[in-house]
Design a protein around this motif. Structure first.
Motif, PDB file in Angstrom:
ATOM      1  N   ASP A  13       0.843  -1.204   0.000  1.00 27.88           N
ATOM      2  CA  ASP A  13       0.000   0.000   0.000  1.00 27.88           C
ATOM      3  C   ASP A  13       0.877   1.252   0.000  1.00 27.88           C
ATOM      4  OD1 ASP A  13      -2.565   0.897  -0.193  1.00 27.88           O
ATOM      5  OD2 ASP A  13      -3.256   0.113   1.721  1.00 27.88           O
ATOM      6  N   THR A 170     -11.056   1.723   3.846  1.00 21.81           N
ATOM      7  CA  THR A 170     -10.370   1.933   2.572  1.00 21.81           C
ATOM      8  C   THR A 170     -10.292   3.402   2.167  1.00 21.81           C
ATOM      9  OG1 THR A 170     -11.115  -0.250   1.919  1.00 21.81           O
ATOM     10  CG2 THR A 170     -10.456   1.223   0.126  1.00 21.81           C
ATOM     11  N   GLY A 172     -10.751   6.069   4.264  1.00 22.84           N
ATOM     12  CA  GLY A 172     -10.424   6.971   5.386  1.00 22.84           C
ATOM     13  C   GLY A 172     -11.618   7.776   5.846  1.00 22.84           C
ATOM     14  N   HIS A 203      -6.914   4.183   6.352  1.00 18.51           N
ATOM     15  CA  HIS A 203      -6.333   5.266   5.540  1.00 18.51           C
ATOM     16  C   HIS A 203      -6.600   6.601   6.213  1.00 18.51           C
ATOM     17  CE1 HIS A 203      -4.702   3.177   2.020  1.00 18.51           C
ATOM     18  NE2 HIS A 203      -5.495   2.208   2.452  1.00 18.51           N
ATOM     19  N   ALA A 209      -6.376   7.961  10.816  1.00 14.91           N
ATOM     20  CA  ALA A 209      -5.951   6.565  10.622  1.00 14.91           C
ATOM     21  C   ALA A 209      -5.357   5.945  11.891  1.00 14.91           C
ATOM     22  CB  ALA A 209      -4.960   6.480   9.472  1.00 14.91           C
ATOM     23  N   GLU A 233      -1.563   5.226  -0.376  1.00 15.62           N
ATOM     24  CA  GLU A 233      -2.553   5.811  -1.289  1.00 15.62           C
ATOM     25  C   GLU A 233      -3.079   7.150  -0.760  1.00 15.62           C
ATOM     26  OE1 GLU A 233      -3.750   3.189  -4.594  1.00 15.62           O
ATOM     27  OE2 GLU A 233      -4.479   5.140  -4.045  1.00 15.62           O
ATOM     28  N   ASN A 237      -1.499   5.732   4.816  1.00 15.15           N
ATOM     29  CA  ASN A 237      -2.031   4.714   5.739  1.00 15.15           C
ATOM     30  C   ASN A 237      -1.703   5.126   7.165  1.00 15.15           C
ATOM     31  OD1 ASN A 237      -1.733   3.346   3.095  1.00 15.15           O
ATOM     32  ND2 ASN A 237      -2.317   1.531   4.229  1.00 15.15           N
TER      33      ASN A 237
END
Ligand code: KIV
Ligand code: ZN
Length: 516
Positions: A13, A170, A172, A203, A209, A233, A237
């Motif tokens: 990721d 996924t 956030g 995320h 997160a 992403e 993360n």
């Protein structure tokens, strides 16, 4: 004290961060450092996504024995088989198979009904279980999934053989309260949940997160997924170092710990930052340059009287104290080698010699050589050495406030021939880059340029990070030198060399594909 497993996804990721493109050697180096840090599981990549990913996951699986290695896989037969080929030699083969479960993902992305998604997930887990002793199943976009459906599909995949159930946020979107509710709901409403470990993966789109990860742990998660420096992403993360240190410092509250070797945190953070080119902000918790700096007079006074007045984490805990003077001009080869081994050096004699020469050169210009300096030189000589097509031999820059900056460069070409070129520019860096473009004889666009110092002090090493567009692809590069202009030239050449390396690798895979 509950043990929380750390699942590091920096190489999967994290590697999906915009502008990050680690090569094979760099991924292996990061994996070795993650093993030293003591992470339980390393997600080394997504083997079915490319030949490059396959090769690096396979090499990591064959090399690292102190951590379990995993690879991401869609719920497809071909992906699962490819992932097995990449991981079958690892110490504890483990697959991470996923499918989306939220209404929006099922309807628009997958174009599947909820029943089809369950059927697909169960079939994938059953297939994976035929070869993998450990099967992790993820419900992508779990935090936007209807809870009764989530409970139903989890029960089915556990029956099919899943040993870890990951519930990612996924996009956030969730909050600490909501994620806590989700984990509690699943713990209380999935009858066979005792046969699996619950995992959290968050995320940082809303900056929550780490808080969400901690809330999930408080509500039943036994595994936390995160990346070094929080890269990943979009907004990234959950950051590994923040979670690990929060659990350690607030053991009284969380009653859980990771078992990580916390004094390896700073070095892991520096390595990932250097190799990805993603600079750590000064105010970043735990690993930022200012994380232990007390600026205000009142704070300084308090710390002098009793450190605990303003310091809740000691720099030593995360390995920051290592940044002290360690070697000087008169240090010999033996002391140098010992120090390098202590820093985790495991290169060849030739790389050791190259680092020693660079060290002597630096020691002539810089009074105190710190561990950070040595680490920078060592990275340059080992991982940096994996990409050399064009090599800088000499650089001369003529700059004055009233004349046109001019650079003259001697370079060794991939053919072995040496050429000299000169060009001007509106500034010294532009003059260097114009000259390099002439030597390489192709259009090279500079997309990004950043500079930072390795240590404090005006005699620090300079580290330059660039992103260039060359031969149709974007590539990042880095260069370290005592002089900012030399570091700038090296970073640019490194980016070009990396592009060539990648092209050669892809070409080699095209003509001689891996048997997967
Ligand atoms: O964020 C996410 O949902 C993921 C999954 C593939 C686990 O990265
Ligand atoms: Zn993710």
């Amino acid at each position: 004290m509950r043990k929380i497993n750390v699942f590091d996804t920096t190489l999967r990721d994290g590697e999906q961060s915009a502008g990050v493109n680690l090569n094979f050697q760099e991924k292996l180096e990061i994996a070795k450092q993650l093993e030293r840090l003591g992470v339980d599981i390393i997600e080394a990549g997504f083997p079915a996504s490319s030949q490059g990913d396959f090769a690096s996951v396979q090499a990591i699986a064959q090399t690292i024995k102190g951590s379990s290695i995993t690879g991401l896989s869609r719920s497809l037969e071909r992906d699962i088989e490819t992932t097995w080929q990449a991981l079958k030699d690892s110490a504890e083969p483990r697959i991470h198979v996923f499918i989306a479960t939220s209404p929006i993902h099922m309807e628009y992305k997958l174009k599947m009904t909820p029943d089809q998604v369950i059927e697909n997930a169960v079939a994938a887990v059953k297939l994976a279980k035929k070869t993998f002793p450990q099967v992790q199943w993820s419900a992508e976009d779990a935090s936007r999934t209807e809870l009764p459906f989530l409970a139903k599909i989890i029960r089915e995949v556990i029956d099919a053989g899943a040993t870890v159930i990951n519930l990612p946020d996924t996009v956030g979107y969730t909050t600490p309260y909501e994620i806590g509710q989700m984990f509690r709901y699943v713990s209380e409403n999935v009858p066979n949940i005792d046969r699996a470990i619950l995992s959290t993966h968050n995320h940082d789109d809303l900056g929550m997160a780490v808080a969400n990860s901690l809330a999930a742990i408080q509500n039943g998660a036994g595994q936390v997924e995160c990346t070094v420096n929080g890269i990943g992403e979009r907004a990234g993360n959950a950051s590994l170092e923040e979670i690990a240190v929060a659990l350690n410092i607030r053991q009284d509250h969380y009653k859980a710990d990771t078992g990580l070797v916390l004094k390896e945190i700073k070095r892991t953070s520096s390595l990932v930052s250097k190799l990805t080119g993603m600079v750590v902000p000064n105010n970043k918790a735990v690993v930022g340059a200012n994380a232990f700096a007390h600026e205000s007079g009142i704070h300084q006074d308090g710390v002098l009287k009793n450190k605990e007045t303003y310091e809740i984490i000691t720099p030593e805990l995360v390995g920051v104290s290592s940044n002290r003077m360690v070697l000087g001009k008169h240090s010999g080869r033996h002391a140098f080698k010992e120090k390098l081994i202590e820093l985790g050096f495991n290169g060849t004699d030739e790389q050791l010699q190259k680092t020693f020469v660079a060290f002597k050169d630096l020691a002539d210009k810089k009074k105190d050589i710190t561990e950070d300096d040595l680490f920078a030189l060592m990275t340059e000589a080992t991982v940096g050495a994996s990409v050399t097509h064009y090599e800088l031999e000499t650089l001369q820059v003529n700059y004055g406030t009233t004349n046109i900056p001019t650079a003259t460069i001697t370079m060794k070409l991939p053919t072995g021939e040496t050429v000299q070129e000169a060009a001007t520019g509106s500034g010294s860096v532009e003059a260097i880059y114009n000259t390099l473009e002439r030597v390489i004889d192709e259009e090279i666009l500079l997309m990004d340029y950043r500079i930072q110092s390795t240590t404090a002090g005006r005699d620090s090493l300079a580290e330059v990070y660039v992103t260039v567009k060359y031969d149709g692809t974007e590539s990042s590069g880095r260069g370290t030198a005592h002089d900012v202009l030399e570091a700038s030239a090296k970073a640019y050449i490194n980016a070009v060399n990396r592009t060539i390396n990648r092209k050669q690798f892809n070409e080699q895979q095209r003509t001689n594909p891996l048997n997967v």
